[in-house]
Scaffold this motif. Sequence first.
Motif, short mmCIF file in Angstrom:
data_model
loop_
_atom_site.label_atom_id
_atom_site.label_comp_id
_atom_site.label_asym_id
_atom_site.label_seq_id
_atom_site.Cartn_x
_atom_site.Cartn_y
_atom_site.Cartn_z
N GLU A 197 -34.70 -13.43 36.02
CA GLU A 197 -36.04 -13.51 35.45
C GLU A 197 -36.45 -12.16 34.86
O GLU A 197 -37.08 -12.10 33.79
CB GLU A 197 -37.05 -13.94 36.53
CG GLU A 197 -36.90 -15.38 36.98
CD GLU A 197 -37.87 -15.74 38.08
OE1 GLU A 197 -38.79 -14.93 38.35
OE2 GLU A 197 -37.72 -16.80 38.69
N GLN A 198 -36.12 -11.08 35.57
CA GLN A 198 -36.43 -9.75 35.07
C GLN A 198 -35.69 -9.48 33.77
O GLN A 198 -36.24 -8.90 32.82
CB GLN A 198 -36.06 -8.70 36.11
CG GLN A 198 -36.49 -7.28 35.74
CD GLN A 198 -36.14 -6.27 36.82
OE1 GLN A 198 -35.38 -6.58 37.75
NE2 GLN A 198 -36.69 -5.08 36.73
N THR A 205 -37.51 -11.26 30.95
CA THR A 205 -38.75 -10.59 30.57
C THR A 205 -38.48 -9.34 29.73
O THR A 205 -39.11 -9.13 28.69
CB THR A 205 -39.57 -10.20 31.82
OG1 THR A 205 -39.91 -11.39 32.54
CG2 THR A 205 -40.86 -9.49 31.43
N LEU A 241 -44.84 -7.41 28.61
CA LEU A 241 -44.98 -8.17 29.84
C LEU A 241 -44.36 -7.39 30.99
O LEU A 241 -43.32 -6.75 30.84
CB LEU A 241 -44.31 -9.54 29.72
CG LEU A 241 -44.83 -10.45 28.59
CD1 LEU A 241 -44.09 -11.78 28.61
CD2 LEU A 241 -46.32 -10.67 28.73
N GLU A 269 -43.44 -7.68 35.24
CA GLU A 269 -43.34 -8.50 36.45
C GLU A 269 -43.77 -7.70 37.67
O GLU A 269 -43.31 -6.58 37.88
CB GLU A 269 -41.90 -8.98 36.64
CG GLU A 269 -41.35 -9.83 35.51
CD GLU A 269 -41.78 -11.27 35.59
OE1 GLU A 269 -42.65 -11.58 36.44
OE2 GLU A 269 -41.27 -12.09 34.82
N PHE A 327 -41.23 -12.70 42.45
CA PHE A 327 -42.25 -12.10 41.61
C PHE A 327 -43.60 -12.72 41.93
O PHE A 327 -43.74 -13.95 41.98
CB PHE A 327 -41.92 -12.29 40.13
CG PHE A 327 -40.77 -11.44 39.67
CD1 PHE A 327 -40.87 -10.06 39.73
CD2 PHE A 327 -39.60 -12.00 39.20
CE1 PHE A 327 -39.81 -9.26 39.32
CE2 PHE A 327 -38.55 -11.22 38.79
CZ PHE A 327 -38.65 -9.84 38.85
N THR A 387 -46.91 -12.30 36.53
CA THR A 387 -46.52 -11.65 35.28
C THR A 387 -47.78 -11.11 34.64
O THR A 387 -48.73 -11.85 34.38
CB THR A 387 -45.84 -12.64 34.32
OG1 THR A 387 -44.67 -13.17 34.95
CG2 THR A 387 -45.45 -11.95 33.02
#
Length: 238
Positions: free
Chosen positions: A20-21, A24, A40, A42, A65, A68
């Motif tokens: 996910e990081q 982003t 963005l 996290e 997380f 966001t």
Amino acid sequence: MALTVQALYILAAGGERASEQLDTVTNNIANVNTPGFKKLLEEEMSQHIPNNGGDAYNLLVFPRFKATHVVLSQGPLNKTGASLDLALEGKGFFAVKTKGGELYTRNGHFFVDALGRLVDSKGNPVLDISGKEIVLQGNKEVTVTEDGVVYQDGVRVAVLKIVDFDSVDPVGDSYYQGKGTPRATDARVLQGYLEGSNVNVTKEMVNLIEAQRRFEMYGNILRGLGQMNLKSNEIGKV
């Protein structure tokens, strides 16, 4: 030594967070040249599941997380000279009408469509202070004042709807949903300018490398534990 379900869950959760990081950071880098784009970020946390009375062998601690966040710092102001390019200096957003309802953007790269409406780069109508579409007449000269008043050949046509929020949620394509009650803002409208992205590409490249290493770390640990588990089973058979 057995490869426990607890270890699998923790490593899987960590790998998913790293993925996910990566998404982003990659998105931030991809939009470094998008007018009005906001970085963005996290916010990470650890989650303990469940409350098991202190049994350390069954305590699951998941990296995850929490939220966001949109970093709303001002981007650079770049002069274009185009009369329908508008930038905001200060806090606030332009309001546009989309199929999903009213959304907000800092991307002021506007055009006039075939119906004479002032629209954004996605063809969504820009709204005036009363929530109506702004219609311009032919090829008459357009002037926009710093407080958002739109004139054509000296005749007042509309006032841009510019609002601010305590925070916003990203919905894609540099659009945002406001959280809380919209409020007026004293942002200056600069005609003939576009606000650049507030992404620092050098810092984001560093973040990208860190996220990649993090993802690799979880994978390496998982493979290492798997090998240890095989060795343990082999020893048990001797």
